[in-house]
Scaffold this motif. Structure first.
Motif, PDB file in Angstrom:
ATOM      1  N   HIS A   6     -10.886  -0.930  -7.274  1.00  0.00           N
ATOM      2  CA  HIS A   6     -10.144  -2.015  -7.755  1.00  0.00           C
ATOM      3  C   HIS A   6     -10.551  -3.416  -7.013  1.00  0.00           C
ATOM      4  CE1 HIS A   6      -7.153   0.749  -9.102  1.00  0.00           C
ATOM      5  NE2 HIS A   6      -7.310   1.494  -8.053  1.00  0.00           N
ATOM      6  N   ASN A   7     -11.934  -3.759  -6.646  1.00  0.00           N
ATOM      7  CA  ASN A   7     -12.184  -4.906  -6.167  1.00  0.00           C
ATOM      8  C   ASN A   7     -12.788  -5.637  -7.337  1.00  0.00           C
ATOM      9  OD1 ASN A   7     -14.509  -6.555  -4.600  1.00  0.00           O
ATOM     10  ND2 ASN A   7     -13.151  -5.927  -3.225  1.00  0.00           N
ATOM     11  N   LEU A   8     -12.113  -6.834  -7.188  1.00  0.00           N
ATOM     12  CA  LEU A   8     -12.809  -7.662  -8.373  1.00  0.00           C
ATOM     13  C   LEU A   8     -14.113  -7.966  -8.474  1.00  0.00           C
ATOM     14  CD1 LEU A   8      -9.514  -9.853  -9.171  1.00  0.00           C
ATOM     15  CD2 LEU A   8     -10.539  -8.258 -10.695  1.00  0.00           C
ATOM     16  N   PRO A   9     -14.719  -8.753  -7.096  1.00  0.00           N
ATOM     17  CA  PRO A   9     -16.021  -8.878  -7.081  1.00  0.00           C
ATOM     18  C   PRO A   9     -17.380  -7.897  -7.617  1.00  0.00           C
ATOM     19  CG  PRO A   9     -14.938  -9.805  -5.376  1.00  0.00           C
ATOM     20  CD  PRO A   9     -14.100  -8.815  -5.922  1.00  0.00           C
ATOM     21  N   LEU A  10     -16.765  -6.464  -7.318  1.00  0.00           N
ATOM     22  CA  LEU A  10     -17.612  -5.455  -7.744  1.00  0.00           C
ATOM     23  C   LEU A  10     -17.497  -5.377  -9.240  1.00  0.00           C
ATOM     24  CD1 LEU A  10     -19.284  -2.865  -6.992  1.00  0.00           C
ATOM     25  CD2 LEU A  10     -17.605  -1.895  -6.722  1.00  0.00           C
ATOM     26  N   ARG A  11     -16.429  -5.536  -9.887  1.00  0.00           N
ATOM     27  CA  ARG A  11     -16.186  -5.328 -11.330  1.00  0.00           C
ATOM     28  C   ARG A  11     -17.120  -6.492 -11.959  1.00  0.00           C
ATOM     29  NH1 ARG A  11      -9.972  -4.691 -11.923  1.00  0.00           N
ATOM     30  NH2 ARG A  11     -10.342  -4.876 -14.005  1.00  0.00           N
ATOM     31  N   LYS A  45       4.018  -5.540  16.013  1.00  0.00           N
ATOM     32  CA  LYS A  45       4.570  -5.267  14.558  1.00  0.00           C
ATOM     33  C   LYS A  45       4.102  -6.425  13.783  1.00  0.00           C
ATOM     34  CE  LYS A  45       8.688  -5.519  12.005  1.00  0.00           C
ATOM     35  NZ  LYS A  45      10.299  -6.118  11.929  1.00  0.00           N
ATOM     36  N   GLU A  46       4.185  -7.558  14.246  1.00  0.00           N
ATOM     37  CA  GLU A  46       3.799  -8.822  13.252  1.00  0.00           C
ATOM     38  C   GLU A  46       2.208  -8.751  12.983  1.00  0.00           C
ATOM     39  OE1 GLU A  46       3.551 -13.638  13.519  1.00  0.00           O
ATOM     40  OE2 GLU A  46       4.351 -12.442  14.939  1.00  0.00           O
ATOM     41  N   SER A  47       1.293  -8.390  14.160  1.00  0.00           N
ATOM     42  CA  SER A  47       0.003  -7.989  13.791  1.00  0.00           C
ATOM     43  C   SER A  47      -0.309  -6.856  12.855  1.00  0.00           C
ATOM     44  CB  SER A  47      -0.664  -7.846  15.125  1.00  0.00           C
ATOM     45  OG  SER A  47      -0.314  -9.103  16.040  1.00  0.00           O
ATOM     46  N   PHE A  48       0.457  -5.832  12.940  1.00  0.00           N
ATOM     47  CA  PHE A  48       0.322  -4.622  12.361  1.00  0.00           C
ATOM     48  C   PHE A  48       0.443  -4.969  10.707  1.00  0.00           C
ATOM     49  CE2 PHE A  48       2.565  -1.205  10.234  1.00  0.00           C
ATOM     50  CZ  PHE A  48       1.620  -0.446   9.629  1.00  0.00           C
ATOM     51  N   VAL A  49       1.626  -5.758  10.419  1.00  0.00           N
ATOM     52  CA  VAL A  49       1.858  -6.146   9.081  1.00  0.00           C
ATOM     53  C   VAL A  49       0.996  -6.990   8.522  1.00  0.00           C
ATOM     54  CG1 VAL A  49       3.588  -7.253   7.392  1.00  0.00           C
ATOM     55  CG2 VAL A  49       4.362  -5.764   9.546  1.00  0.00           C
ATOM     56  N   ALA A  50       0.362  -8.020   9.215  1.00  0.00           N
ATOM     57  CA  ALA A  50      -0.682  -8.834   8.834  1.00  0.00           C
ATOM     58  C   ALA A  50      -2.135  -8.213   8.554  1.00  0.00           C
ATOM     59  CB  ALA A  50      -0.990 -10.026   9.784  1.00  0.00           C
ATOM     60  N   ALA A  51      -2.404  -7.051   9.358  1.00  0.00           N
ATOM     61  CA  ALA A  51      -3.623  -6.329   9.098  1.00  0.00           C
ATOM     62  C   ALA A  51      -3.426  -5.598   7.843  1.00  0.00           C
ATOM     63  CB  ALA A  51      -3.893  -5.521  10.405  1.00  0.00           C
ATOM     64  N   SER A  52      -2.166  -5.018   7.682  1.00  0.00           N
ATOM     65  CA  SER A  52      -1.866  -4.204   6.429  1.00  0.00           C
ATOM     66  C   SER A  52      -2.175  -4.991   5.373  1.00  0.00           C
ATOM     67  CB  SER A  52      -0.539  -3.452   6.694  1.00  0.00           C
ATOM     68  OG  SER A  52      -0.326  -2.842   5.431  1.00  0.00           O
ATOM     69  N   THR A  53      -1.582  -6.184   5.196  1.00  0.00           N
ATOM     70  CA  THR A  53      -1.560  -6.979   4.092  1.00  0.00           C
ATOM     71  C   THR A  53      -3.020  -7.366   3.848  1.00  0.00           C
ATOM     72  OG1 THR A  53       0.538  -7.840   4.577  1.00  0.00           O
ATOM     73  CG2 THR A  53      -1.112  -9.125   3.113  1.00  0.00           C
ATOM     74  N   LYS A  54      -3.948  -7.697   4.833  1.00  0.00           N
ATOM     75  CA  LYS A  54      -5.239  -8.257   4.812  1.00  0.00           C
ATOM     76  C   LYS A  54      -6.222  -6.945   4.002  1.00  0.00           C
ATOM     77  CE  LYS A  54      -9.247  -9.685   7.246  1.00  0.00           C
ATOM     78  NZ  LYS A  54      -9.993  -9.982   8.699  1.00  0.00           N
ATOM     79  N   LEU A  55      -5.629  -5.803   4.481  1.00  0.00           N
ATOM     80  CA  LEU A  55      -6.366  -4.675   4.014  1.00  0.00           C
ATOM     81  C   LEU A  55      -6.277  -4.411   2.460  1.00  0.00           C
ATOM     82  CD1 LEU A  55      -8.494  -2.179   4.362  1.00  0.00           C
ATOM     83  CD2 LEU A  55      -6.528  -0.883   4.989  1.00  0.00           C
ATOM     84  N   ALA A  56      -4.838  -4.764   2.247  1.00  0.00           N
ATOM     85  CA  ALA A  56      -4.135  -4.710   0.959  1.00  0.00           C
ATOM     86  C   ALA A  56      -4.873  -5.364  -0.194  1.00  0.00           C
ATOM     87  CB  ALA A  56      -2.846  -4.610   0.650  1.00  0.00           C
ATOM     88  N   ALA A  57      -5.288  -6.611   0.313  1.00  0.00           N
ATOM     89  CA  ALA A  57      -5.946  -7.582  -0.326  1.00  0.00           C
ATOM     90  C   ALA A  57      -7.193  -7.204  -0.842  1.00  0.00           C
ATOM     91  CB  ALA A  57      -5.832  -9.074   0.140  1.00  0.00           C
ATOM     92  N   ILE A  58      -7.980  -6.182   0.024  1.00  0.00           N
ATOM     93  CA  ILE A  58      -9.285  -5.950  -0.435  1.00  0.00           C
ATOM     94  C   ILE A  58      -9.292  -4.703  -1.373  1.00  0.00           C
ATOM     95  CG2 ILE A  58     -11.343  -5.077   0.636  1.00  0.00           C
ATOM     96  CD1 ILE A  58     -10.728  -6.524   3.301  1.00  0.00           C
ATOM     97  N   ILE A  59      -8.280  -3.861  -1.221  1.00  0.00           N
ATOM     98  CA  ILE A  59      -8.381  -2.717  -2.002  1.00  0.00           C
ATOM     99  C   ILE A  59      -7.512  -2.673  -3.370  1.00  0.00           C
ATOM    100  CG2 ILE A  59      -8.887  -1.187   0.168  1.00  0.00           C
ATOM    101  CD1 ILE A  59      -6.000  -0.505   0.102  1.00  0.00           C
ATOM    102  N   GLU A  60      -6.736  -3.868  -3.416  1.00  0.00           N
ATOM    103  CA  GLU A  60      -6.109  -4.064  -4.673  1.00  0.00           C
ATOM    104  C   GLU A  60      -6.523  -5.151  -5.538  1.00  0.00           C
ATOM    105  OE1 GLU A  60      -3.904  -2.213  -6.163  1.00  0.00           O
ATOM    106  OE2 GLU A  60      -3.369  -0.876  -4.449  1.00  0.00           O
ATOM    107  N   ASP A  61      -6.486  -5.074  -6.790  1.00  0.00           N
ATOM    108  CA  ASP A  61      -6.957  -6.410  -7.706  1.00  0.00           C
ATOM    109  C   ASP A  61      -5.617  -6.890  -8.287  1.00  0.00           C
ATOM    110  OD1 ASP A  61      -6.154  -4.255  -9.260  1.00  0.00           O
ATOM    111  OD2 ASP A  61      -8.149  -3.935 -10.331  1.00  0.00           O
ATOM    112  N   ASP A  62      -4.577  -6.257  -8.029  1.00  0.00           N
ATOM    113  CA  ASP A  62      -3.195  -6.875  -8.553  1.00  0.00           C
ATOM    114  C   ASP A  62      -2.683  -7.597  -7.339  1.00  0.00           C
ATOM    115  OD1 ASP A  62      -1.015  -7.701  -9.866  1.00  0.00           O
ATOM    116  OD2 ASP A  62      -0.684  -5.596 -10.589  1.00  0.00           O
ATOM    117  N   GLU A  63      -2.441  -8.755  -7.350  1.00  0.00           N
ATOM    118  CA  GLU A  63      -1.754  -9.327  -6.116  1.00  0.00           C
ATOM    119  C   GLU A  63      -0.182  -8.803  -5.973  1.00  0.00           C
ATOM    120  OE1 GLU A  63      -0.783 -11.721  -9.840  1.00  0.00           O
ATOM    121  OE2 GLU A  63      -2.712 -10.909  -8.744  1.00  0.00           O
TER     122      GLU A  63
END
Length: 647
Positions: A93-98, A361-379
């Motif tokens: 699901h990574n756009l640059p790779l596609r 908790k705030e750091s955990f949510v931010a890290a989760s969102t950052k990872l999701a942006a890399i592995i998902e091509d749908d915002e």
């Protein structure tokens, strides 16, 4: 979600992506209690540490929801993903790779286009032409003179020899009568018509030509033209010669002189093909570099998420321990064993621990969102769920075998970006050779010949007869010539050659810069790996000592109450600090390991190997490697050994 296995065979690089997809079986959305059937076979069972950590996080979020302190803007569900799942989603699901995959397809078609220049070109033509002829006539007076009907003495005549075999009357003498000089001209008008049309003539033409461009600059062409034209020998066009067919053949050769412009290996078209093939290799290596970069980003983001999860778990457990201590302090205060000040110190420490939990908790949510942006091509999917790492404790404590001596050599031999730079140097050298060729004298030789039949009066009765007599023509023609083209002082070609020489030097310096950067990245990663390894040992020892000190302090405080609460809290803080230091050191080691593999250009290969958690996986990797599915991600010797192992 369903398990998905992708294996693309259309390109070698896409075969690698297929291998990753096969190896990294996607089990997104499954919980530990509900594994999928394929995931149950391929994924390792969760360890007790995995269960405890995830249970702590899950209970924490459920408690926040029950207490009504959950932020509505935050995701309200949790998705468990292992490291292999994360990497699979990054590949899928990574756009640059596609986008990079599309570049590979484009350059593949460009190579085919460059090769097509040297394919034979056939040209077939059919045509019909109509020829209309007109009489040119003039309106005016016609002057007639009377002639003497009988010859007189002395008139000239011409005797004609008659045939003795003819019995019918024959003409034996032709005489010429003089004009009567006494006869005056008589004027008489004859009605005639302008543009009297006797009829049209139809010509049918068929042509076949073949032309061939040769790689070293020569051009060869062969052509055959067939015509069908009826020719009449009476004015009323009722009788023709009945021989309408004629064929002509011709051959032509155009070639630059040897050691001249556009002759040899560095002719313009042959150079274009060389450059297109190099570009195809560059795109493949760029795609590998993109994969390497994406996997590095995803892996670093994953371990950053693990860092925040483990830190949050440690902070939550520290809060729970302080809550237990506060409850025990209340009982001891009621019994008069401690003072109110001691009780308040523990309560204050607990309040501070809750602040740390909120920050974690705030750091955990931010890290989760950052990872999701890399592995998902749908915002829209990025913030739908919190990503909770699963099954990572088994690889968190594992240390990869690192060959310190050959680490730089491996990077210089396998790093995709360096391979691209090498191809850039080769491409610039090709361009320089081409420009040198273009600066040579531009002298072209041409030669040709033709064999032609004519049907203006009488051709051949059938096409077969005309074809049979092709090399018995009515006319032959040959030609040869030489052309010399010289731009004044040849300045454009010489300037282009000088510019290509400078570009070649730049590409070599760029390659050396890339080598230096790779050496630095490898050395930095090795330093970070060594430092993190030393930190792990120190942090484990520090955590063990602080844990023992805290346990002894708790016993003395609870039994004898001969230790102050402030001293106990210091020991508690030291233990939390030691745990966070041990977690940070472990994650730093994994991130340094990722940085080293990425700097060497073998991250994808090692990640694939690391996902083999059982014999089924290992056998599958051997079979895929033996089939040549990953030519860019394994050495030839490794592939040979793999084939032997499979056999």
């Amino acid at each position: 979600m369903n398990n998905q296995i992708y294996l693309h065979n259309n390109r070698r690089i896409c075969s690698f992506l297929g291998l990753l997809s096969v190896c990294l079986v996607f089990t997104s959305g499954k919980s530990f209690a509900e594994p999928t059937s394929l995931g149950a076979i391929l994924d390792p069972p969760p360890s007790e540490q995995d269960k405890n950590s995830n249970q702590t996080i899950k209970a924490f979020f459920e408690h926040e929801k029950q207490e009504g302190i959950w932020n509505p803007a935050e995701p309200d569900s949790i998705v468990y993903l292992s490291s292999s799942n994360i990497l699979l989603k990054a590949i899928q699901h990574n756009l640059p790779l596609r986008i990079a995959e599309k570049d590979s397809e484009k350059v593949k078609q460009a190579v085919l286009e460059a090769k097509a220049v040297f394919d034979p070109v056939f040209k077939i033509g059919l045509s019909k032409s109509e020829t209309f002829t007109y009489e040119r006539q003039k309106m005016g007076q016609v002057f007639l003179r009377k002639f003497i009907p009988k010859p007189t003495a002395g008139e000239p005549y011409l005797d004609v020899t008659v045939s003795p075999f003819v019995t019918t009357p024959q003409i034996n003498r032709i005489g010429y009568l003089q004009q009567d000089p006494t006869t005056n001209p008589v004027s008489k008008n004859y009605p005639v018509h302008l543009k009297k049309e006797p009829g049209s003539y139809s010509t049918y033409t068929g042509s076949l030509s073949v032309s061939q461009q040769l790689p070293w600059g020569q051009q060869v062409s062969l052509s055959k033209v067939s015509t069908h034209k009826e020719t009449y020998y009476d004015e009323k066009r009722k009788r023709s010669w009945d021989a309408p067919w004629a064929i002509s053949v011709s051959a032509n050769v155009l070639s630059p002189i040897p050691y001249g412009k556009n002759f040899g290996e560095w002719s313009s078209l042959n150079t274009d093909l060389k450059q297109a093939e190099l570009q195809a290799k560059k795109v493949d290596w760029n795609l590998k570099a993109t994969v390497n970069s994406i996997l590095a980003q995803a892996n670093l983001a994953y371990w950053n998420l693990v860092l925040n999860v483990e830190s949050l778990v440690a902070i939550i457990r520290n809060q729970h321990e302080l809550e237990i201590q506060l409850a025990h302090a209340k009982r001891m205060l009621a019994a008069g064993r401690i003072t109110q000040y001691g009780h308040d110190q523990i309560a204050t420490e607990l309040a501070g621990a809750k602040v740390k939990v909120a920050q974690g908790k705030e750091s955990f949510v931010a890290a989760s969102t950052k990872l999701a942006a890399i592995i998902e091509d749908d915002e829209r999917k990025v913030a739908d769920s919190l990503i909770l790492p699963a099954e990572y404790h088994s690889i968190l404590g594992a240390k990869a075998a690192v060959d310190w001596k050959s680490a730089v050599d491996t990077a210089l031999g396998r790093r995709p970006e360096l391979q691209v730079k090498k191809l850039d140097v080769e491409s610039s050298q090709n361009e320089h050779e081409f420009r040198k060729n273009q600066a040579l004298p531009d002298i072209a030789l041409s030669a040709g010949g033709s064999l032609a039949q004519k049907n203006s009066k009488y051709g051949y009765k059938s096409y077969g007869s005309a074809l049979y007599n092709t090399f018995d023509p009515d006319s032959k023609s040959f030609n040869a010539g030489v052309t010399y083209t010289y731009p004044w002082k040849n300045r454009a070609a010489l300037a282009a050659m000088a510019r290509s020489n400078l570009a070649m030097d730049q590409s070599r310096m760029s390659e050396e810069m890339q080598r230096q950067m790779i050496r630095k990245e490898v050395n930095d990663a090795l330093t970070a790996l060594s430092s993190a390894n030393a930190r792990i040992d120190s942090a484990i020892s520090y955590e063990k000592l602080t844990s023992q000190a805290l346990e002894k302090g708790k016993k003395r405080w609870r039994i004898k109450a001969d230790i102050r609460e402030s001293e106990l809290l210091i020991k508690s803080r030291n233990l939390l600090k030691a745990r966070l230091a041990r977690i940070a050191a472990s994650i730093a080691y994994k991130q340094a390991e990722t940085a080293l593999l990425s700097a060497q250009g073998i991250l994808a290969e090692k990640i694939v190997e690391r996902t083999a958690v059982n014999d089924f996986d290992r056998h599958r990797l051997l079979v895929l490697s033996a089939s040549g599915a990953t030519p860019y991600f394994s050495k030839q010797s490794q592939r040979d050994n793999t084939v032997a192992a499979v056999e």
